[in-house]
Design a protein around this motif. Structure first.
Motif, PDB file in Angstrom:
ATOM      1  N   ALA A 190       0.711  -1.103  -0.057  1.00 16.32           N
ATOM      2  CA  ALA A 190       0.130  -0.084  -0.235  1.00 16.32           C
ATOM      3  C   ALA A 190       0.482   1.104  -0.341  1.00 16.32           C
ATOM      4  O   ALA A 190       0.556   2.359  -0.696  1.00 16.32           O
ATOM      5  N   MET A 191       2.466   1.260   0.376  1.00 16.80           N
ATOM      6  CA  MET A 191       3.228   2.234   0.803  1.00 16.80           C
ATOM      7  C   MET A 191       2.957   2.127  -0.194  1.00 16.80           C
ATOM      8  O   MET A 191       3.895   4.075  -0.980  1.00 16.80           O
ATOM      9  N   SER A 192       4.214   1.374  -0.981  1.00 16.28           N
ATOM     10  CA  SER A 192       4.293   1.832  -2.658  1.00 16.28           C
ATOM     11  C   SER A 192       3.698   2.307  -3.850  1.00 16.28           C
ATOM     12  O   SER A 192       4.039   3.164  -4.322  1.00 16.28           O
ATOM     13  N   ALA A 193       2.108   1.850  -3.155  1.00 14.80           N
ATOM     14  CA  ALA A 193       1.193   2.964  -4.205  1.00 14.80           C
ATOM     15  C   ALA A 193       0.968   3.703  -3.843  1.00 14.80           C
ATOM     16  O   ALA A 193       0.749   4.723  -5.066  1.00 14.80           O
ATOM     17  N   ARG A 194       1.401   4.312  -2.665  1.00  9.83           N
ATOM     18  CA  ARG A 194       0.889   5.207  -2.772  1.00  9.83           C
ATOM     19  C   ARG A 194       1.859   6.257  -2.720  1.00  9.83           C
ATOM     20  O   ARG A 194       1.541   7.852  -3.336  1.00  9.83           O
ATOM     21  N   ARG A 195       2.903   5.867  -2.908  1.00  7.51           N
ATOM     22  CA  ARG A 195       4.284   6.945  -3.073  1.00  7.51           C
ATOM     23  C   ARG A 195       4.089   6.799  -4.438  1.00  7.51           C
ATOM     24  O   ARG A 195       3.795   8.441  -5.636  1.00  7.51           O
ATOM     25  N   SER A 196       3.426   5.958  -5.350  1.00  8.79           N
ATOM     26  CA  SER A 196       3.881   6.539  -6.593  1.00  8.79           C
ATOM     27  C   SER A 196       2.528   7.017  -7.204  1.00  8.79           C
ATOM     28  O   SER A 196       2.329   7.639  -8.542  1.00  8.79           O
ATOM     29  N   ALA A 197       2.245   6.911  -6.669  1.00  6.36           N
ATOM     30  CA  ALA A 197       0.318   7.987  -6.739  1.00  6.36           C
ATOM     31  C   ALA A 197       0.726   9.643  -6.377  1.00  6.36           C
ATOM     32  O   ALA A 197       0.684   9.940  -7.623  1.00  6.36           O
ATOM     33  N   ALA A 198       1.723   9.411  -5.846  1.00  4.86           N
ATOM     34  CA  ALA A 198       1.895  10.470  -5.041  1.00  4.86           C
ATOM     35  C   ALA A 198       2.740  11.767  -6.037  1.00  4.86           C
ATOM     36  O   ALA A 198       2.680  12.111  -6.421  1.00  4.86           O
ATOM     37  N   TRP A 199       3.727  10.388  -6.549  1.00  2.00           N
ATOM     38  CA  TRP A 199       4.742  11.053  -7.508  1.00  2.00           C
ATOM     39  C   TRP A 199       3.675  11.340  -8.699  1.00  2.00           C
ATOM     40  O   TRP A 199       4.181  12.669  -9.870  1.00  2.00           O
ATOM     41  N   ALA A 200       2.455  10.753  -9.452  1.00  5.18           N
ATOM     42  CA  ALA A 200       2.030  10.704 -10.517  1.00  5.18           C
ATOM     43  C   ALA A 200       1.208  12.418 -11.172  1.00  5.18           C
ATOM     44  O   ALA A 200       1.323  12.645 -11.557  1.00  5.18           O
ATOM     45  N   LYS A 201       0.566  12.328  -9.089  1.00  5.62           N
ATOM     46  CA  LYS A 201      -0.116  13.420  -9.216  1.00  5.62           C
ATOM     47  C   LYS A 201       0.742  14.583  -8.973  1.00  5.62           C
ATOM     48  O   LYS A 201       0.353  16.041  -9.971  1.00  5.62           O
ATOM     49  N   MET A 202       2.447  14.853  -8.519  1.00  5.28           N
ATOM     50  CA  MET A 202       2.987  15.792  -8.368  1.00  5.28           C
ATOM     51  C   MET A 202       3.407  15.868 -10.369  1.00  5.28           C
ATOM     52  O   MET A 202       3.497  16.933 -11.009  1.00  5.28           O
ATOM     53  N   ASP A 203       3.692  15.228 -11.041  1.00  4.56           N
ATOM     54  CA  ASP A 203       4.228  15.222 -12.525  1.00  4.56           C
ATOM     55  C   ASP A 203       3.291  15.416 -12.853  1.00  4.56           C
ATOM     56  O   ASP A 203       3.533  16.637 -14.076  1.00  4.56           O
TER      57      ASP A 203
END
Length: 490
Positions: A37-50
């Motif tokens: 879950a942490m890994s998925a949320r990391r990826s989602a957060a950086w994707a939103k930032m991008d």
């Protein structure tokens, strides 16, 4: 007391360190599910930032490159003849834009730190857009010189501003990929300029769209990660934590320092001197391609619309895939120097083929290698400077001076190809570029070796003082790049 987390873990080396917080990760979840879950949320957060940041700054740089370099396509469309300009006068028009471009780098970065990127960068976009629109309706040399001066004045703060801006939004080992995406737009701008010139054969109306986009940027560009509208509060919190763990603070959370003092610090560091030198050697190649690629193609025997269209393929096709693909590798393994060496070898090969061959098809093919290598150097060199300078004002000043070196050297190219090296062979110009790119290979290897040696020295110093000898410096101020806790990126 704990050791600063900028050198703490391999996960942090990749810019992905997020400590678990009560609001973001449920502590009672199973260990495996929690990590997933942490890994998925990391990826989602950086994707939103991008998605929030990259489209805006990429279009900014696209319009900057388009509006600055369109004069090259306008030249072979008849601008120089229409205004009765000699080669000397044309080179002067290019130089007039570069001089203010160079002089505003450091002041613009210092101003951005104080007023914020959301105010400064869109203002610059609007102002150079107006200047470009005026350039399309000039009828004499004096008018063209005036427009070129103001284009350079207002565009000058953008490249170094983008470097500092992105370096404040992403951890050091996530930066090159993002910078590569942004600066790939310069190649597409060159291609689009060729298509536009082929379609309309003048510059009427250019700049108006830039102004409209600049006005939109006042609403689209966030000042800091905490102001990114697409992120929720938990995502903003852990991104801020990741940046703090990497020794990066928001632009507004800095300790005021004199920019000239910070610049002096960098001038005493051998690796920074080599990076400034490589900025100059790449800058002279970049400026020559931006302004003279259409002329070089036309001098191979192509004319009119055919010549305009043949300027299109070398730019995006040769450069973008190479730059972005290598950036993924560079971020994953924290290697800037290897990509610099690779790109310099590619551009060196291109210049060597152009110099050695008389066949037009071989010389045209060599442009693909030259463009790919030169344009691709933008991202790793700028990222290398940003990664290895701290605190904030030192990073901002170093990036500005790096861009100054690049564009100051670029002034020479406006005369090499314009007046000092006759067409169609451009022997002196090509030989000079070949030597400079070969020297970039050596400088890149030397810089990497020096940084590796310094990291070993710092590691030995950390071992001597002990793991708990120093408090974490992350939240109150950035550590200096001279600190033994600051690990250089190779």
């Amino acid at each position: 007391m704990s050791r600063p987390s900028a050198v703490a873990t391999q996960d942090n080396k990749r810019g992905m360190s997020f400590e678990k917080t009560d609001s973001f990760v449920e502590q009672n979840s199973p260990e495996g599910s929690e990590a997933a879950a942490m890994s998925a949320r990391r990826s989602a957060a950086w994707a939103k930032m991008d998605l929030t940041v990259l489209p805006v700054v990429t279009l900014m740089y696209f319009f900057s490159s388009l509006d600055r370099s369109n004069i090259g396509n306008a030249r072979i469309a008849g601008l120089q003849k229409e205004l009765n300009m000699s080669n000397f006068q044309y080179s002067l028009a290019l130089t007039v834009a570069l001089v203010p471009f160079v002089l505003v780098e450091i002041p613009a970065n210092m101003l951005m730190i104080r007023v914020g990127p959301r105010l400064l960068l869109p203002t610059l976009v609007c102002l150079w857009g107006v200047s470009t629109a005026c350039q399309g309706v000039v009828h004499n040399e004096s008018g063209l010189l005036a427009c070129r001066f103001f284009i350079g004045l207002f565009e000058g703060g953008l490249p170094c501003g983008i470097y500092v801006y992105l370096a404040s939004f992403y951890p050091r080992r996530m930066l090159q990929f993002r910078v590569s995406i942004v600066f790939s737009s310069s190649a597409f701008a060159g291609a689009f300029s060729g298509l536009l010139a082929a379609a309309i054969l003048n510059m009427d109306g250019e700049g108006c769209l830039t102004v409209v986009f600049g006005l939109a940027c006042f609403f689209l560009l966030p000042d800091s990660p905490k102001m990114a509208f697409a992120l929720n509060e938990d995502e903003k919190m852990f991104i801020s934590k990741a940046l703090a763990d990497d020794g990066i603070l928001e632009l507004k959370h800095h300790v005021a320092r004199h920019p000239l003092g910070e610049l002096w610090h960098t001038l005493k560091q051998p690796h920074m001197l080599m990076l400034y030198f490589m900025g100059a050697t790449s800058g002279i190649g970049l400026v020559s391609l931006q302004f003279y690629l259409p002329t070089v193609v036309a001098d191979l025997g192509f004319e009119g619309i055919h010549a305009q269209l043949l300027t299109v393929p070398p730019s995006p096709l040769a450069h973008s895939v190479l730059s972005v693909t290598c950036a993924i590798f560079a971020d994953r393994y924290s290697h800037r120097g290897l990509t610099v060496i690779l790109f310099s070898m590619i551009s060196t090969t291109g210049y060597a083929l152009f110099l050695a061959s008389d066949a037009h098809h071989v010389r045209y093919a060599s442009l693909f290698l030259t463009v790919a290598g030169i344009y691709s150097l933008l991202a790793p060199l700028g990222t290398w400077v940003a990664n290895n300078t701290a605190p904030l004002e030192r990073r901002a000043t170093a990036l500005a001076f790096y861009v100054m070196c690049a564009n100051s050297a670029g002034i020479l190219s406006t005369w090499l190809y314009g007046s000092l090296s006759p067409a169609p062979r451009y022997t002196a110009a090509t030989g000079t570029m070949l030597a400079l790119q070969a020297s970039t290979i050596l400088a890149g290897a030397g810089t990497r070796a020096w940084l590796a040696r310094q990291n070993k020295r710092k590691a030995a110093a950390r071992a001597r003082v002990g793991m708990d000898a120093r408090a974490d410096e992350g939240e109150l101020k950035e550590m200096s790049s001279e600190s033994i806790w600051f690990e250089y990126v190779l």
